[in-house]
Design an enzyme around this catalytic site. Sequence first.
Site, mmCIF file in Angstrom:
data_model
loop_
_atom_site.group_PDB
_atom_site.id
_atom_site.type_symbol
_atom_site.label_atom_id
_atom_site.label_comp_id
_atom_site.label_asym_id
_atom_site.label_seq_id
_atom_site.Cartn_x
_atom_site.Cartn_y
_atom_site.Cartn_z
ATOM 1 N N SER A 117 0.835 -1.193 0.000
ATOM 2 C CA SER A 117 0.000 0.000 0.000
ATOM 3 C C SER A 117 0.881 1.259 0.000
ATOM 4 O O SER A 117 1.660 1.479 -0.931
ATOM 5 C CB SER A 117 -0.960 -0.056 1.191
ATOM 6 O OG SER A 117 -1.990 0.896 1.088
ATOM 7 N N ASP A 168 -10.074 -4.761 -4.313
ATOM 8 C CA ASP A 168 -9.472 -3.830 -3.344
ATOM 9 C C ASP A 168 -10.355 -2.585 -3.191
ATOM 10 O O ASP A 168 -10.538 -1.832 -4.154
ATOM 11 C CB ASP A 168 -8.079 -3.426 -3.831
ATOM 12 C CG ASP A 168 -7.263 -2.703 -2.776
ATOM 13 O OD1 ASP A 168 -7.864 -2.075 -1.880
ATOM 14 O OD2 ASP A 168 -6.027 -2.772 -2.843
ATOM 15 N N HIS A 200 -7.899 -5.518 0.118
ATOM 16 C CA HIS A 200 -6.661 -4.771 0.353
ATOM 17 C C HIS A 200 -5.784 -5.584 1.290
ATOM 18 O O HIS A 200 -5.879 -5.456 2.528
ATOM 19 C CB HIS A 200 -6.991 -3.412 0.962
ATOM 20 C CG HIS A 200 -5.857 -2.442 0.938
ATOM 21 N ND1 HIS A 200 -5.252 -2.009 -0.223
ATOM 22 C CD2 HIS A 200 -5.194 -1.813 1.950
ATOM 23 C CE1 HIS A 200 -4.288 -1.162 0.061
ATOM 24 N NE2 HIS A 200 -4.224 -1.028 1.373
#
Length: 223
Positions: A117, A168, A200
Amino acid sequence: MSETTTLDGPRVEPLSGGPARQLVVLLHGLGADGNDLIELAPYLGQSLPDAAFVSPHAPFACDMAPMGRQWFSLQSVEPEKLLEGAEAAAPILERFLRAELEHHGLGAGQLALVGFSQGGMMALHVGLRWAEPVAAICGFSTALIGAEKLPEEIRGRPPVLLVHGDSDPVIPYQAMPAATAALKAIDVSVTAETRPGLAHGIDQEAVDLASGFLKRHLLAATA
């Protein structure tokens, strides 16, 4: 603050018990800390027994949660704000990388950056702009920020692996094909892998993909 901020975090020494021949730096996402991604070290280390692993805590307290760390604020997700944040955090991370490489007696060509991320954003931002190219970059559920400036700023073209779930809800899946196209346009070798149904996060298949990718490129760099 960036001139004096230093990073630290959990480390795992090579599984072989000998000196490190490679270094893998794991960069966590927003609201986590280095203890999050260091859990990948035992799995990745099976393919890289001579690699040392370190997962630094990001330099700033998370401003969107009562705990955790951040590389930069996501209070605004305007592209220019994201780029400003990455540019401010980059010198802090670069100093840490240089110190870790010096500690192990290694060069940037024996270094891989792995990020999740926001950590993946930092891995791409720093890894593509270092004067001495790193061996590989791996980004999970991430995005390429500052793509418009990258053609003028890129200093090295290490191979890149991107893995992203198509479900996601945090960083849209479309960020991966966008990053892939931008990187290929400036002659960066990119492998993009879709994880069907993954939100995610990082699943076992993603870890396996990263393991094979890192083994291929890090071992080639240190053969």
